[in-house]
Design an enzyme around this catalytic site. Structure first.
Site, PDB file in Angstrom:
ATOM      1  N   THR A   1       0.807  -1.215   0.000  1.00  0.00           N
ATOM      2  CA  THR A   1       0.000   0.000   0.000  1.00  0.00           C
ATOM      3  C   THR A   1       0.843   1.269   0.000  1.00  0.00           C
ATOM      4  OG1 THR A   1      -1.515   1.299   1.378  1.00  0.00           O
ATOM      5  CG2 THR A   1      -0.089  -0.196   2.523  1.00  0.00           C
TER       6      THR A   1
ATOM      7  N   TYR B   1      -1.813   0.380  10.177  1.00  0.00           N
ATOM      8  CA  TYR B   1      -2.054  -0.346   8.921  1.00  0.00           C
ATOM      9  C   TYR B   1      -0.820  -0.274   8.020  1.00  0.00           C
ATOM     10  CZ  TYR B   1      -3.603  -1.060   4.139  1.00  0.00           C
ATOM     11  OH  TYR B   1      -3.687  -1.485   2.835  1.00  0.00           O
TER      12      TYR B   1
END
Ligand code: UDP
Length: 331
Positions: free
Chosen positions: A116, A140
Protein backbone atom coordinates in the site's frame (compact mmCIF):
# COMPACT_ATOMS: atom_id res chain seq x y z
CA UNK A 1 -0.84 -21.73 -13.75
CA UNK A 2 -2.36 -22.91 -10.47
CA UNK A 3 -2.79 -19.86 -8.26
CA UNK A 4 -3.74 -19.85 -4.57
CA UNK A 5 -5.51 -16.58 -3.76
CA UNK A 6 -6.03 -15.47 -0.16
CA UNK A 7 -8.79 -12.90 0.24
CA UNK A 8 -10.14 -13.79 -3.21
CA UNK A 9 -13.74 -13.24 -2.09
CA UNK A 10 -13.06 -9.62 -1.18
CA UNK A 11 -13.20 -6.46 -3.23
CA UNK A 12 -9.84 -6.45 -5.03
CA UNK A 13 -9.20 -10.19 -4.81
CA UNK A 14 -12.49 -11.06 -6.52
CA UNK A 15 -11.67 -8.82 -9.48
CA UNK A 16 -8.26 -10.44 -9.87
CA UNK A 17 -9.80 -13.93 -9.58
CA UNK A 18 -12.24 -13.11 -12.37
CA UNK A 19 -9.38 -11.93 -14.59
CA UNK A 20 -7.25 -14.98 -13.77
CA UNK A 21 -10.16 -17.17 -14.84
CA UNK A 22 -10.56 -15.24 -18.09
CA UNK A 23 -6.88 -15.88 -18.82
CA UNK A 24 -7.29 -19.61 -18.27
CA UNK A 25 -5.58 -19.91 -14.91
CA UNK A 26 -6.68 -22.45 -12.32
CA UNK A 27 -7.58 -20.67 -9.07
CA UNK A 28 -8.21 -21.70 -5.48
CA UNK A 29 -9.60 -18.96 -3.25
CA UNK A 30 -8.93 -19.19 0.50
CA UNK A 31 -10.97 -16.60 2.40
CA UNK A 32 -12.57 -16.39 5.84
CA UNK A 33 -15.49 -14.29 4.50
CA UNK A 34 -14.94 -11.66 7.21
CA UNK A 35 -15.53 -8.97 4.59
CA UNK A 36 -15.91 -10.98 1.37
CA UNK A 37 -18.70 -13.04 -0.19
CA UNK A 38 -18.60 -16.48 -1.75
CA UNK A 39 -20.82 -15.28 -4.63
CA UNK A 40 -18.04 -12.87 -5.61
CA UNK A 41 -15.71 -15.77 -6.47
CA UNK A 42 -16.39 -16.12 -10.20
CA UNK A 43 -13.66 -18.60 -11.02
CA UNK A 44 -12.07 -21.71 -9.52
CA UNK A 45 -12.57 -23.42 -6.19
CA UNK A 46 -13.53 -21.76 -2.92
CA UNK A 47 -12.33 -22.82 0.54
CA UNK A 48 -13.61 -20.98 3.59
CA UNK A 49 -10.64 -20.69 5.90
CA UNK A 50 -8.62 -18.42 8.09
CA UNK A 51 -4.89 -17.87 7.77
CA UNK A 52 -4.58 -18.41 11.52
CA UNK A 53 -5.82 -21.99 11.00
CA UNK A 54 -2.45 -23.44 10.15
CA UNK A 55 -3.73 -26.99 9.83
CA UNK A 56 -6.41 -26.12 7.26
CA UNK A 57 -4.02 -23.78 5.46
CA UNK A 58 -1.27 -26.39 5.16
CA UNK A 59 -3.69 -29.16 4.19
CA UNK A 60 -5.31 -26.98 1.52
CA UNK A 61 -1.94 -25.97 0.07
CA UNK A 62 -0.70 -29.56 0.21
CA UNK A 63 -3.71 -30.81 -1.71
CA UNK A 64 -3.72 -27.99 -4.25
CA UNK A 65 0.03 -27.58 -4.88
CA UNK A 66 -0.12 -24.12 -6.49
CA UNK A 67 2.59 -22.60 -8.68
CA UNK A 68 2.00 -19.14 -7.25
CA UNK A 69 0.27 -17.33 -4.40
CA UNK A 70 -1.51 -13.98 -4.44
CA UNK A 71 -2.05 -12.67 -0.93
CA UNK A 72 -4.91 -10.16 -0.61
CA UNK A 73 -6.34 -11.16 2.77
CA UNK A 74 -5.78 -8.32 5.23
CA UNK A 75 -7.46 -5.72 7.39
CA UNK A 76 -7.28 -2.46 5.47
CA UNK A 77 -8.96 0.43 7.25
CA UNK A 78 -6.54 3.11 8.38
CA UNK A 79 -8.69 4.64 11.10
CA UNK A 80 -9.67 1.24 12.52
CA UNK A 81 -5.97 0.31 12.65
CA UNK A 82 -5.32 3.26 14.97
CA UNK A 83 -7.99 1.91 17.36
CA UNK A 84 -7.26 -1.83 17.00
CA UNK A 85 -3.52 -2.13 16.33
CA UNK A 86 -3.20 -5.65 17.74
CA UNK A 87 -5.89 -6.92 15.43
CA UNK A 88 -4.00 -5.37 12.50
CA UNK A 89 -0.63 -6.81 13.50
CA UNK A 90 -2.22 -10.22 14.00
CA UNK A 91 -4.28 -10.30 10.81
CA UNK A 92 -1.71 -8.69 8.56
CA UNK A 93 1.69 -9.63 9.96
CA UNK A 94 1.22 -12.87 11.92
CA UNK A 95 -1.12 -14.36 9.31
CA UNK A 96 1.24 -13.42 6.47
CA UNK A 97 4.04 -15.20 8.32
CA UNK A 98 1.80 -18.28 8.69
CA UNK A 99 1.22 -18.23 4.96
CA UNK A 100 4.91 -17.76 4.11
CA UNK A 101 5.85 -20.58 6.48
CA UNK A 102 3.43 -22.91 4.76
CA UNK A 103 4.36 -22.04 1.19
CA UNK A 104 8.12 -22.00 1.64
CA UNK A 105 7.91 -25.44 3.29
CA UNK A 106 6.19 -26.66 0.13
CA UNK A 107 8.66 -24.94 -2.18
CA UNK A 108 6.08 -22.68 -3.83
CA UNK A 109 8.18 -20.06 -5.55
CA UNK A 110 6.09 -17.07 -6.70
CA UNK A 111 4.29 -14.63 -4.45
CA UNK A 112 2.34 -11.46 -5.29
CA UNK A 113 1.71 -9.28 -2.25
CA UNK A 114 -0.85 -6.54 -1.69
CA UNK A 115 1.05 -3.61 -0.23
CA UNK A 116 0.00 0.00 0.00
CA UNK A 117 0.87 3.65 -0.43
CA UNK A 118 0.33 3.92 3.33
CA UNK A 119 3.88 2.54 3.68
CA UNK A 120 5.21 5.98 2.70
CA UNK A 121 3.48 7.94 5.46
CA UNK A 122 3.70 11.59 4.45
CA UNK A 123 5.97 11.47 1.39
CA UNK A 124 8.40 14.31 0.80
CA UNK A 125 7.67 14.26 -2.94
CA UNK A 126 4.56 13.92 -5.07
CA UNK A 127 4.29 11.78 -7.11
CA UNK A 128 6.19 9.35 -4.90
CA UNK A 129 8.35 6.53 -6.26
CA UNK A 130 9.40 3.25 -4.66
CA UNK A 131 12.72 4.61 -3.38
CA UNK A 132 11.06 7.09 -1.02
CA UNK A 133 11.62 6.40 2.68
CA UNK A 134 9.03 4.21 4.40
CA UNK A 135 7.67 6.13 7.37
CA UNK A 136 4.08 4.97 7.93
CA UNK A 137 1.92 7.15 10.15
CA UNK A 138 -0.63 4.50 11.08
CA UNK A 139 -0.55 0.86 12.22
CA UNK A 140 -2.05 -0.35 8.92
CA UNK A 141 0.86 1.10 6.94
CA UNK A 142 3.35 -0.31 9.46
CA UNK A 143 1.93 -3.83 9.09
CA UNK A 144 2.56 -3.63 5.36
CA UNK A 145 6.11 -2.31 5.80
CA UNK A 146 6.81 -5.19 8.18
CA UNK A 147 5.57 -7.83 5.75
CA UNK A 148 7.56 -6.26 2.90
CA UNK A 149 10.64 -6.69 5.10
CA UNK A 150 9.68 -10.28 5.94
CA UNK A 151 9.35 -10.96 2.20
CA UNK A 152 12.76 -9.48 1.46
CA UNK A 153 14.43 -11.64 4.10
CA UNK A 154 12.47 -14.75 3.11
CA UNK A 155 13.47 -14.23 -0.52
CA UNK A 156 17.12 -14.05 0.51
CA UNK A 157 16.96 -17.10 2.77
CA UNK A 158 14.48 -19.39 1.02
CA UNK A 159 14.56 -18.46 -2.65
CA UNK A 160 11.02 -17.03 -2.70
CA UNK A 161 10.39 -14.70 -5.66
CA UNK A 162 7.93 -11.93 -4.93
CA UNK A 163 6.44 -8.71 -6.19
CA UNK A 164 4.91 -6.34 -3.65
CA UNK A 165 2.40 -4.05 -5.34
CA UNK A 166 1.88 -0.80 -3.46
CA UNK A 167 -1.72 0.14 -4.18
CA UNK A 168 -2.85 3.72 -4.10
CA UNK A 169 -6.63 4.34 -3.83
CA UNK A 170 -8.40 1.46 -5.49
CA UNK A 171 -11.94 2.25 -6.60
CA UNK A 172 -14.62 1.49 -9.17
CA UNK A 173 -16.17 -1.85 -10.05
CA UNK A 174 -16.05 -4.56 -12.69
CA UNK A 175 -17.16 -2.87 -15.96
CA UNK A 176 -19.45 -5.92 -16.54
CA UNK A 177 -21.03 -5.11 -13.15
CA UNK A 178 -20.75 -8.69 -11.87
CA UNK A 179 -18.70 -7.74 -8.80
CA UNK A 180 -17.65 -4.64 -6.86
CA UNK A 181 -17.20 -3.35 -3.33
CA UNK A 182 -19.70 -5.44 -1.39
CA UNK A 183 -18.56 -4.95 2.20
CA UNK A 184 -21.43 -3.28 4.01
CA UNK A 185 -19.17 -1.31 6.37
CA UNK A 186 -16.65 -0.14 3.76
CA UNK A 187 -15.29 3.27 4.72
CA UNK A 188 -13.74 4.31 1.40
CA UNK A 189 -14.65 7.71 0.04
CA UNK A 190 -16.24 6.80 -3.30
CA UNK A 191 -18.30 3.99 -1.77
CA UNK A 192 -19.46 6.25 1.09
CA UNK A 193 -20.33 9.08 -1.30
CA UNK A 194 -22.41 6.77 -3.51
CA UNK A 195 -24.16 5.14 -0.56
CA UNK A 196 -25.02 8.66 0.66
CA UNK A 197 -26.47 9.44 -2.77
CA UNK A 198 -28.61 6.31 -2.38
CA UNK A 199 -29.83 7.48 1.02
CA UNK A 200 -28.10 4.69 2.97
CA UNK A 201 -26.62 7.41 5.21
CA UNK A 202 -27.83 10.98 5.86
CA UNK A 203 -24.73 12.85 4.79
CA UNK A 204 -21.16 12.41 3.70
CA UNK A 205 -18.52 13.63 6.14
CA UNK A 206 -15.47 15.29 4.60
CA UNK A 207 -12.67 14.47 7.01
CA UNK A 208 -10.40 17.49 7.30
CA UNK A 209 -10.47 20.80 5.45
CA UNK A 210 -7.20 22.27 6.72
CA UNK A 211 -4.65 20.08 4.92
CA UNK A 212 -1.85 21.78 2.97
CA UNK A 213 -3.51 20.96 -0.37
CA UNK A 214 -5.24 22.93 -3.13
CA UNK A 215 -8.64 23.04 -1.41
CA UNK A 216 -7.66 21.89 2.10
CA UNK A 217 -8.97 18.33 1.66
CA UNK A 218 -6.81 15.21 1.18
CA UNK A 219 -5.55 14.32 -2.27
CA UNK A 220 -5.45 10.72 -3.49
CA UNK A 221 -4.59 8.84 -6.67
CA UNK A 222 -7.74 6.81 -7.50
CA UNK A 223 -7.01 3.72 -9.62
CA UNK A 224 -9.70 1.59 -11.24
CA UNK A 225 -9.82 -1.93 -9.83
CA UNK A 226 -9.70 -3.44 -13.35
CA UNK A 227 -6.39 -1.68 -14.08
CA UNK A 228 -5.05 -2.82 -10.72
CA UNK A 229 -6.14 -6.39 -11.50
CA UNK A 230 -4.25 -6.30 -14.80
CA UNK A 231 -1.15 -5.18 -12.89
CA UNK A 232 -1.31 -8.41 -10.85
CA UNK A 233 -1.30 -10.65 -13.92
CA UNK A 234 1.51 -8.66 -15.51
CA UNK A 235 3.54 -8.72 -12.30
CA UNK A 236 3.20 -12.50 -12.12
CA UNK A 237 4.27 -12.90 -15.74
CA UNK A 238 7.24 -10.62 -15.11
CA UNK A 239 8.21 -12.62 -12.05
CA UNK A 240 8.07 -15.93 -13.93
CA UNK A 241 10.09 -14.57 -16.81
CA UNK A 242 12.80 -12.79 -14.84
CA UNK A 243 12.78 -14.31 -11.36
CA UNK A 244 13.44 -10.78 -10.08
CA UNK A 245 11.70 -9.84 -6.85
CA UNK A 246 10.63 -6.21 -6.73
CA UNK A 247 8.28 -3.59 -5.33
CA UNK A 248 6.04 -1.52 -7.63
CA UNK A 249 3.64 1.37 -7.13
CA UNK A 250 0.17 1.11 -8.68
CA UNK A 251 -1.52 4.39 -9.47
CA UNK A 252 -2.11 6.82 -12.32
CA UNK A 253 0.22 9.62 -11.25
CA UNK A 254 -2.28 12.35 -10.55
CA UNK A 255 -4.48 13.14 -7.61
CA UNK A 256 -7.98 14.33 -6.81
CA UNK A 257 -9.11 16.02 -3.62
CA UNK A 258 -12.00 14.77 -1.50
CA UNK A 259 -14.05 17.69 -2.83
CA UNK A 260 -13.19 16.78 -6.44
CA UNK A 261 -14.51 13.28 -5.77
CA UNK A 262 -17.67 14.62 -4.11
CA UNK A 263 -18.37 16.79 -7.17
CA UNK A 264 -17.87 13.91 -9.59
CA UNK A 265 -20.09 11.68 -7.43
CA UNK A 266 -22.85 14.30 -7.46
CA UNK A 267 -22.61 14.66 -11.25
CA UNK A 268 -22.56 10.91 -11.94
CA UNK A 269 -25.47 10.13 -9.61
CA UNK A 270 -27.46 13.28 -10.32
CA UNK A 271 -28.03 13.56 -6.55
CA UNK A 272 -26.99 16.68 -4.65
CA UNK A 273 -26.44 14.69 -1.44
CA UNK A 274 -25.69 16.50 1.85
CA UNK A 275 -22.04 16.97 2.81
CA UNK A 276 -20.71 18.01 6.22
CA UNK A 277 -17.24 19.29 6.96
CA UNK A 278 -15.74 17.30 9.82
CA UNK A 279 -12.41 17.08 11.62
CA UNK A 280 -9.43 15.12 10.35
CA UNK A 281 -9.63 11.32 10.44
CA UNK A 282 -6.73 9.82 12.44
CA UNK A 283 -3.94 8.37 10.30
CA UNK A 284 -4.67 10.25 7.05
CA UNK A 285 -1.71 11.78 5.17
CA UNK A 286 -2.48 14.94 3.15
CA UNK A 287 -1.48 13.67 -0.30
CA UNK A 288 -0.64 10.31 -1.90
CA UNK A 289 0.05 10.22 -5.63
CA UNK A 290 1.93 7.38 -7.34
CA UNK A 291 4.89 7.43 -9.64
CA UNK A 292 4.22 4.11 -11.41
CA UNK A 293 7.01 4.41 -13.97
CA UNK A 294 8.59 1.18 -12.74
CA UNK A 295 5.42 -0.90 -13.11
CA UNK A 296 4.95 0.39 -16.67
CA UNK A 297 8.58 -0.06 -17.65
CA UNK A 298 9.09 -3.55 -16.25
CA UNK A 299 5.72 -5.18 -16.90
CA UNK A 300 4.30 -3.17 -19.81
CA UNK A 301 1.29 -2.09 -17.70
CA UNK A 302 -0.83 0.35 -19.67
CA UNK A 303 -3.94 1.46 -17.79
CA UNK A 304 -7.28 1.64 -19.61
CA UNK A 305 -9.48 3.51 -17.12
CA UNK A 306 -7.54 6.58 -15.99
CA UNK A 307 -10.76 8.59 -15.81
CA UNK A 308 -12.38 9.52 -12.48
CA UNK A 309 -15.94 9.87 -13.86
CA UNK A 310 -15.65 6.37 -15.38
CA UNK A 311 -14.38 4.99 -12.08
CA UNK A 312 -17.32 6.54 -10.24
CA UNK A 313 -19.82 5.44 -12.92
CA UNK A 314 -18.78 1.79 -12.63
CA UNK A 315 -18.99 2.01 -8.85
CA UNK A 316 -22.42 3.66 -9.10
CA UNK A 317 -23.81 0.96 -11.40
CA UNK A 318 -22.48 -1.62 -8.97
CA UNK A 319 -23.97 0.08 -5.88
CA UNK A 320 -27.36 0.18 -7.58
CA UNK A 321 -27.09 -3.51 -8.43
CA UNK A 322 -25.89 -4.35 -4.90
CA UNK A 323 -28.77 -2.55 -3.25
CA UNK A 324 -31.13 -4.77 -5.26
CA UNK A 325 -29.32 -7.95 -4.28
CA UNK A 326 -30.83 -9.93 -1.43
CA UNK A 327 -27.37 -10.29 0.11
CA UNK A 328 -27.23 -6.57 0.75
CA UNK A 329 -29.93 -6.71 3.39
CA UNK A 330 -27.40 -6.16 6.20
CA UNK A 331 -26.57 -2.61 5.04
N1 UDP B 1 -12.83 10.45 3.34
C1 UDP B 1 -13.82 11.37 3.68
N2 UDP B 1 -15.06 10.92 4.00
C2 UDP B 1 -15.38 9.59 4.00
C3 UDP B 1 -14.38 8.65 3.63
C4 UDP B 1 -13.13 9.11 3.31
O1 UDP B 1 -13.55 12.59 3.70
O2 UDP B 1 -16.52 9.24 4.34
C5 UDP B 1 -11.50 10.92 2.98
C6 UDP B 1 -10.40 10.35 3.87
O3 UDP B 1 -10.28 11.11 5.04
C7 UDP B 1 -9.19 10.44 2.94
C8 UDP B 1 -9.79 10.22 1.55
O4 UDP B 1 -11.19 10.46 1.68
O5 UDP B 1 -8.66 11.72 2.99
C9 UDP B 1 -9.59 8.81 1.05
O6 UDP B 1 -9.99 7.92 2.06
P1 UDP B 1 -10.31 6.39 1.80
O7 UDP B 1 -10.82 5.82 3.07
O8 UDP B 1 -11.17 6.27 0.58
O9 UDP B 1 -8.89 5.77 1.41
P2 UDP B 1 -7.47 5.79 2.14
O10 UDP B 1 -6.70 6.91 1.51
O11 UDP B 1 -7.68 5.94 3.61
O12 UDP B 1 -6.90 4.45 1.79
Amino acid sequence: MKIFVTGGAGYIGSHVVKLLGQYGHNVLVYDNLSTGHEWAVLSGTFVRGDLSDRRLLTDTLNDYRPDAVMHFAASIQVEESTREPLMYYRNNVVNSINLLDAITDLGIGYFIYSSTAATYGVPGTSPVDENAPLKPINPYGMTKVMVEKVLQDTAAARGLKYIALRYFNVAGADPDCEIGQAYSRATHLITRALRTAQGAQDRLSVFGTDYPTRDGTCVRDYIHVADLSAAHLLALMYLRQTGESDIMNCGYGHGFSVLDVVNVAKTVTGVDFPVEFAGRRPGDPPELVADSTKLKRLTGWSPLHDDLPFIVETAWKWEQRLSRKAGASDR
